[in-house]
Design a protein around this motif. Structure first.
Motif, PDB file in Angstrom:
ATOM      1  N   PHE A  47     -67.923  64.017  12.150  1.00  0.00           N
ATOM      2  CA  PHE A  47     -68.150  64.517  13.499  1.00  0.00           C
ATOM      3  C   PHE A  47     -69.530  65.143  13.652  1.00  0.00           C
ATOM      4  O   PHE A  47     -69.998  65.366  14.763  1.00  0.00           O
ATOM      5  N   GLY A  48     -70.185  65.423  12.544  1.00  0.00           N
ATOM      6  CA  GLY A  48     -71.498  66.045  12.602  1.00  0.00           C
ATOM      7  C   GLY A  48     -71.513  67.518  12.274  1.00  0.00           C
ATOM      8  O   GLY A  48     -72.570  68.168  12.340  1.00  0.00           O
ATOM      9  N   ASN A  49     -70.348  68.089  11.928  1.00  0.00           N
ATOM     10  CA  ASN A  49     -70.333  69.467  11.448  1.00  0.00           C
ATOM     11  C   ASN A  49     -71.129  69.557  10.149  1.00  0.00           C
ATOM     12  O   ASN A  49     -71.102  68.636   9.332  1.00  0.00           O
ATOM     13  N   LEU A  50     -71.816  70.674   9.969  1.00  0.00           N
ATOM     14  CA  LEU A  50     -72.620  70.887   8.764  1.00  0.00           C
ATOM     15  C   LEU A  50     -71.787  71.646   7.739  1.00  0.00           C
ATOM     16  O   LEU A  50     -71.192  72.680   8.061  1.00  0.00           O
ATOM     17  N   ILE A  51     -71.749  71.142   6.515  1.00  0.00           N
ATOM     18  CA  ILE A  51     -70.952  71.746   5.446  1.00  0.00           C
ATOM     19  C   ILE A  51     -71.869  72.098   4.282  1.00  0.00           C
ATOM     20  O   ILE A  51     -72.624  71.252   3.802  1.00  0.00           O
ATOM     21  N   VAL A 165     -69.510  76.550   6.895  1.00  0.00           N
ATOM     22  CA  VAL A 165     -69.437  75.442   7.848  1.00  0.00           C
ATOM     23  C   VAL A 165     -70.087  75.870   9.158  1.00  0.00           C
ATOM     24  O   VAL A 165     -69.901  76.994   9.635  1.00  0.00           O
ATOM     25  N   PHE A 166     -70.865  74.960   9.724  1.00  0.00           N
ATOM     26  CA  PHE A 166     -71.508  75.173  11.012  1.00  0.00           C
ATOM     27  C   PHE A 166     -70.988  74.070  11.929  1.00  0.00           C
ATOM     28  O   PHE A 166     -71.292  72.893  11.722  1.00  0.00           O
ATOM     29  N   THR A 167     -70.201  74.459  12.911  1.00  0.00           N
ATOM     30  CA  THR A 167     -69.448  73.478  13.683  1.00  0.00           C
ATOM     31  C   THR A 167     -70.072  73.190  15.046  1.00  0.00           C
ATOM     32  O   THR A 167     -70.881  73.946  15.567  1.00  0.00           O
ATOM     33  N   ARG A 168     -69.641  72.076  15.628  1.00  0.00           N
ATOM     34  CA  ARG A 168     -70.104  71.621  16.939  1.00  0.00           C
ATOM     35  C   ARG A 168     -69.037  71.884  18.009  1.00  0.00           C
ATOM     36  O   ARG A 168     -67.854  72.024  17.703  1.00  0.00           O
ATOM     37  N   ALA A 169     -69.489  71.955  19.242  1.00  0.00           N
ATOM     38  CA  ALA A 169     -68.627  71.910  20.431  1.00  0.00           C
ATOM     39  C   ALA A 169     -67.480  72.914  20.409  1.00  0.00           C
ATOM     40  O   ALA A 169     -66.358  72.591  20.766  1.00  0.00           O
ATOM     41  N   GLU A 170     -67.786  74.134  20.031  1.00  0.00           N
ATOM     42  CA  GLU A 170     -66.775  75.192  20.060  1.00  0.00           C
ATOM     43  C   GLU A 170     -66.485  75.634  21.482  1.00  0.00           C
ATOM     44  O   GLU A 170     -65.342  75.938  21.838  1.00  0.00           O
TER      45      GLU A 170
END
Length: 344
Positions: A47-51, A165-170
């Motif tokens: 999904f493009g989340n950074l781990i 983790v740095f997530t998208r679309a929160e």
């Protein structure tokens, strides 16, 4: 803590524009800031989340610190007419995504365009006495805290691995966090700790320390993890606050649905989602001293509980057993009264 490096992280991240589904610029900034960190693995999910993983590769991280990379803003959504978007959310080809009341969106505050998305035309970064002001503290300050933590741990040759983790679309309903949870890259007992900025409620205030978040408006968080955070703060003499913070929700709730242990730490936030007094759009703000305590707190959590949340920590620090001993003689003296009135 290297203050020069922390300020560089603040400026680099807060000056990077972002919006829901348009986190690619910020993701690149974070990757660049972590590029020189040793013993650090950086990857992305589908999904493009950074781990990011730091420390020994032969051990499983038990603490996973998470922040989201988006902030409410305008995005180009050419098919929005088919989706019956309210008129007050439209601005040309842009549609506003994120939780902001209608009255603020109707004020026609100027925007700054970044191609396929736009943000309100506010200061990206300013330090004013103890306040950090920005068009997007939420949750870029969380990203700053975790990036700084990784840099510190990477320089220390740590024996305890941690995950980030740095997530998208929160801002549109925890979309990135949900995708992360569906393909959780860590062990089942690894605890996700949401590092957020939140509206202070109850007795909590900006400048009085980060808030150990007991839960949000959707659920309460893992007891063992919460008690471990409180214990680490107390043993380290760190000034923190403790509140439910149920005016909003965070990614911890989304991950908890998938049976992942969760906890939360929030920095008290002013002008939440840029909503100032009298329907005016303003910069958000947090306390610089709160941020420094937050980074120290995360280090202390790892130090005191390298194997993850402690199931016995609440029992260890409770005084319930001591009360039985304290009143032992009185219990003995009154026992005959209860024997006389015992049920048949």
């Amino acid at each position: 803590m290297d203050m020069k490096n922390l300020i560089n992280n603040l400026e680099s991240i807060l000056r990077t524009p972002t919006a829901p589904f348009h986190e690619y610029l910020l993701r690149k900034t974070i990757i660049d800031l972590l590029s020189d960190c040793k013993d650090t693995e950086i990857s992305t999910d589908s999904f493009g989340n950074l781990i990011v993983n730091v420390g020994p590769k032969d051990k499983n991280p038990k603490w996973i610190f998470g922040a989201h990379m988006d902030h409410p803003g305008y995005v180009k959504w050419l098919s929005h007419e088919e989706n019956k978007i309210e008129d007050f959310k439209k601005n040309g080809d842009y549609v506003f995504l994120g939780g902001v009341p209608e009255s603020y969106l109707k004020c026609n505050f100027s925007i700054k365009e970044f191609g396929d998305f736009a943000m309100w035309d506010l200061l990206p970064f300013k330090i004013e006495e103890d306040l950090i002001k920005s068009r997007a503290c939420d949750d870029l300050i969380g990203c700053v805290a975790i990036v700084t933590l990784i840099q510190i741990l990477s320089s220390q040759n740590i024996s305890t691995p941690i995950g980030a983790v740095f997530t998208r679309a929160e801002e549109v309903g925890f979309v990135g966090a949900t995708e992360l949870a569906k393909n959780w890259p860590y062990s089942d007992d690894a605890c996700f700790v949401s590092i957020e900025t939140s509206i202070p409620i109850g007795k909590s205030k900006v400048g009085e320390g980060p808030i150990c978040r007991l839960g949000d408006r959707l659920t309460v968080f893992n007891h063992d993890a919460t008690e471990s955070i409180l214990f680490a703060a107390k043993e380290s003499n760190l000034k923190i606050q403790r509140e439910l913070l149920d005016l909003g929700a965070c990614e911890a709730s989304a991950l908890s649905v998938f049976d992942i242990p969760v906890a939360g730490i929030s920095l008290p936030l002013g002008n939440y989602h840029n909503c100032g007094d009298q329907n005016k759009i303003k910069e958000e703000f947090v306390s610089f001293s709160d941020l420094k305590v937050l980074i120290n707190l995360m280090q202390c959590i790892i130090k005191f509980f390298p194997k993850g949340p402690d199931k016995e920590v609440f029992k260890k620090r409770s005084r319930f057993d001591s009360k039985v001993n304290e009143y032992g003689e009185l219990i003995k003296q009154t026992s005959n009264h209860f024997k006389k009135t015992a049920l048949d």
